[in-house]
Design a protein around this motif. Sequence first.
Motif, PDB file in Angstrom:
ATOM      1  N   ALA A  83      49.846  49.862  42.906  1.00 41.60           N
ATOM      2  CA  ALA A  83      50.917  50.528  41.780  1.00 41.60           C
ATOM      3  C   ALA A  83      50.400  50.761  40.481  1.00 41.60           C
ATOM      4  CB  ALA A  83      51.985  49.248  41.744  1.00 41.60           C
ATOM      5  N   ALA A  84      50.714  51.816  40.224  1.00 43.52           N
ATOM      6  CA  ALA A  84      50.210  52.286  38.759  1.00 43.52           C
ATOM      7  C   ALA A  84      48.664  52.371  38.471  1.00 43.52           C
ATOM      8  CB  ALA A  84      50.789  51.517  37.536  1.00 43.52           C
ATOM      9  N   ILE A  85      48.120  53.126  39.432  1.00 43.42           N
ATOM     10  CA  ILE A  85      46.566  53.170  39.419  1.00 43.42           C
ATOM     11  C   ILE A  85      46.162  54.566  38.363  1.00 43.42           C
ATOM     12  CG2 ILE A  85      44.537  54.119  40.711  1.00 43.42           C
ATOM     13  CD1 ILE A  85      45.260  52.442  42.929  1.00 43.42           C
ATOM     14  N   PRO A  86      45.218  54.387  37.535  1.00 40.54           N
ATOM     15  CA  PRO A  86      44.974  55.305  36.616  1.00 40.54           C
ATOM     16  C   PRO A  86      44.667  56.803  37.519  1.00 40.54           C
ATOM     17  CG  PRO A  86      43.639  53.451  36.101  1.00 40.54           C
ATOM     18  CD  PRO A  86      44.330  53.094  37.481  1.00 40.54           C
ATOM     19  N   SER A  87      45.209  57.668  36.874  1.00 43.09           N
ATOM     20  CA  SER A  87      45.006  58.970  37.554  1.00 43.09           C
ATOM     21  C   SER A  87      43.492  59.279  38.102  1.00 43.09           C
ATOM     22  CB  SER A  87      45.595  60.095  36.478  1.00 43.09           C
ATOM     23  OG  SER A  87      44.986  60.384  35.337  1.00 43.09           O
ATOM     24  N   TYR A  88      42.635  59.078  37.053  1.00 43.95           N
ATOM     25  CA  TYR A  88      41.491  59.580  37.523  1.00 43.95           C
ATOM     26  C   TYR A  88      40.622  58.706  38.681  1.00 43.95           C
ATOM     27  CZ  TYR A  88      39.449  55.798  34.517  1.00 43.95           C
ATOM     28  OH  TYR A  88      39.274  54.463  33.784  1.00 43.95           O
ATOM     29  N   LEU A  89      41.320  57.566  39.091  1.00 47.76           N
ATOM     30  CA  LEU A  89      41.056  56.761  40.234  1.00 47.76           C
ATOM     31  C   LEU A  89      41.770  56.759  41.304  1.00 47.76           C
ATOM     32  CD1 LEU A  89      40.041  53.428  38.157  1.00 47.76           C
ATOM     33  CD2 LEU A  89      38.291  55.346  39.017  1.00 47.76           C
ATOM     34  N   GLU A  90      42.983  57.949  41.343  1.00 47.06           N
ATOM     35  CA  GLU A  90      43.822  58.300  42.175  1.00 47.06           C
ATOM     36  C   GLU A  90      43.554  57.925  43.525  1.00 47.06           C
ATOM     37  OE1 GLU A  90      45.813  61.806  41.518  1.00 47.06           O
ATOM     38  OE2 GLU A  90      44.341  62.899  41.976  1.00 47.06           O
ATOM     39  N   PHE A 252      47.152  57.446  15.802  1.00 47.59           N
ATOM     40  CA  PHE A 252      46.948  57.356  17.294  1.00 47.59           C
ATOM     41  C   PHE A 252      47.924  56.803  18.027  1.00 47.59           C
ATOM     42  CE2 PHE A 252      42.451  57.543  15.246  1.00 47.59           C
ATOM     43  CZ  PHE A 252      41.966  58.855  15.914  1.00 47.59           C
ATOM     44  N   VAL A 253      48.466  57.523  19.164  1.00 49.12           N
ATOM     45  CA  VAL A 253      49.696  57.189  19.920  1.00 49.12           C
ATOM     46  C   VAL A 253      49.267  56.961  21.122  1.00 49.12           C
ATOM     47  CG1 VAL A 253      52.263  57.493  20.468  1.00 49.12           C
ATOM     48  CG2 VAL A 253      51.063  58.445  18.405  1.00 49.12           C
ATOM     49  N   ILE A 254      49.427  55.641  21.949  1.00 50.93           N
ATOM     50  CA  ILE A 254      49.487  55.393  23.465  1.00 50.93           C
ATOM     51  C   ILE A 254      50.923  55.195  23.818  1.00 50.93           C
ATOM     52  CG2 ILE A 254      48.381  53.691  25.123  1.00 50.93           C
ATOM     53  CD1 ILE A 254      46.622  53.003  22.626  1.00 50.93           C
ATOM     54  N   ASP A 255      51.079  56.048  24.806  1.00 50.00           N
ATOM     55  CA  ASP A 255      52.489  55.965  25.541  1.00 50.00           C
ATOM     56  C   ASP A 255      52.378  54.725  26.838  1.00 50.00           C
ATOM     57  OD1 ASP A 255      54.845  56.350  26.726  1.00 50.00           O
ATOM     58  OD2 ASP A 255      54.867  58.572  26.546  1.00 50.00           O
ATOM     59  N   ARG A 256      52.984  53.982  26.613  1.00 49.04           N
ATOM     60  CA  ARG A 256      52.792  52.845  27.920  1.00 49.04           C
ATOM     61  C   ARG A 256      53.900  53.133  28.894  1.00 49.04           C
ATOM     62  NH1 ARG A 256      55.694  49.175  30.112  1.00 49.04           N
ATOM     63  NH2 ARG A 256      54.790  47.191  30.736  1.00 49.04           N
ATOM     64  N   ASN A 257      54.886  53.923  28.562  1.00 53.52           N
ATOM     65  CA  ASN A 257      55.695  54.234  29.726  1.00 53.52           C
ATOM     66  C   ASN A 257      55.121  55.140  30.857  1.00 53.52           C
ATOM     67  OD1 ASN A 257      58.337  53.704  30.474  1.00 53.52           O
ATOM     68  ND2 ASN A 257      58.893  55.963  30.206  1.00 53.52           N
ATOM     69  N   THR A 258      54.521  55.988  30.230  1.00 50.86           N
ATOM     70  CA  THR A 258      53.470  56.962  31.000  1.00 50.86           C
ATOM     71  C   THR A 258      52.629  56.462  31.843  1.00 50.86           C
ATOM     72  OG1 THR A 258      53.679  58.701  29.260  1.00 50.86           O
ATOM     73  CG2 THR A 258      52.019  59.094  31.152  1.00 50.86           C
ATOM     74  N   ALA A 259      51.790  55.336  31.289  1.00 48.72           N
ATOM     75  CA  ALA A 259      50.698  54.551  32.053  1.00 48.72           C
ATOM     76  C   ALA A 259      51.300  53.921  33.216  1.00 48.72           C
ATOM     77  CB  ALA A 259      50.095  53.581  31.093  1.00 48.72           C
ATOM     78  N   VAL A 260      52.486  53.155  32.985  1.00 54.78           N
ATOM     79  CA  VAL A 260      52.938  52.276  34.100  1.00 54.78           C
ATOM     80  C   VAL A 260      54.012  53.415  35.197  1.00 54.78           C
ATOM     81  CG1 VAL A 260      53.015  50.223  32.832  1.00 54.78           C
ATOM     82  CG2 VAL A 260      55.128  51.596  32.623  1.00 54.78           C
TER      83      VAL A 260
END
Length: 315
Positions: A83-90, A252-260
């Motif tokens: 669940a929610a694996i980073p895209s570069y490790l898909e 600098f902005v990090i979007d948590r919603n996108t991450a999960v």
Amino acid sequence: MKKWSFLVLMVSMFLLLAACGAKEETKTEPTETKTAAAEKLTIEHKYGNVEIDKNPEKVVVFDFGILDTLDELGVEVTGVPQAAIPSYLEKYAGEKYTNVGSLKEPDFEAIHAMQPDVIFISTRQAELYDQFAEIAPTVYVELDYTKYMESFEKNMNLVGEIFDKKDEVASSVKEIKASVDELNKKASALDKKALIVLANEGKVSAYGPSSRFGVIHDVFGFGAADEKIEVSTHGQSITMEYIMETNPDVLFVIDRNTAVGGEAGAEKVIENELVKKTTAFQEDKITYLDPDAWYLSGGGLQSVKLMAEEIEASL
């Protein structure tokens, strides 16, 4: 006739001795292999000491920074929380790998069925350490945000020792440290004050030096727009008025919603009428960071490199 019988006897004895030698040789080889495979390592971590086999074969990984590192080193893993694996490790979301739940909700039944040789966990699973340890040797790894690079290097060296990849790790870490040093020189010379925020479903938190994302200040070289931000895992809850009054040169902005796995929404939240009054907005210095590397998998050979490259690009 006697000579012929004697010759037959000698040939038979020769064949018997050769067969015995072959058997002995066959018996010796697995013993040597088994001895090499049984080499043990004792790993000391926050929750005690754990003994594991060197070069474990069945590997379960709950820390995406470690997964990112094993991927970079070419080390095979068996189970990951899909669940929610980073895209570069898909690729690890594929059927080749056993799904062991999510970062916060492990599937202990699936893990137990795998009979892993080692399990890697980190802060998100810390409170469940004993349950993991009942199944298999469990190694706890964490990043000390107050000593980010030292902590990162320690974790990488640990992976290198466990999987016989010391040289590869040393080479990669050396390269990363060199690029980080160069980045620090450039960012420090700019004398710009930065603010780091995490956007999550309409709410915004700020992070300063020594915090979860404080590597931007402490290691990469940006000054802090606010030196007194509360240090906590979830950051200091802030308003848009706070951002306007703090008036960072760089945001600098990090979007948590996108991450999960949710929809991107940070830009709509951040770029409102109040934030548009800041120097960061007016000089086009708002940078939306890759949430995969920053929120999910920080502290890996690939992610730290990606993080440094993003900050470099913002210059």
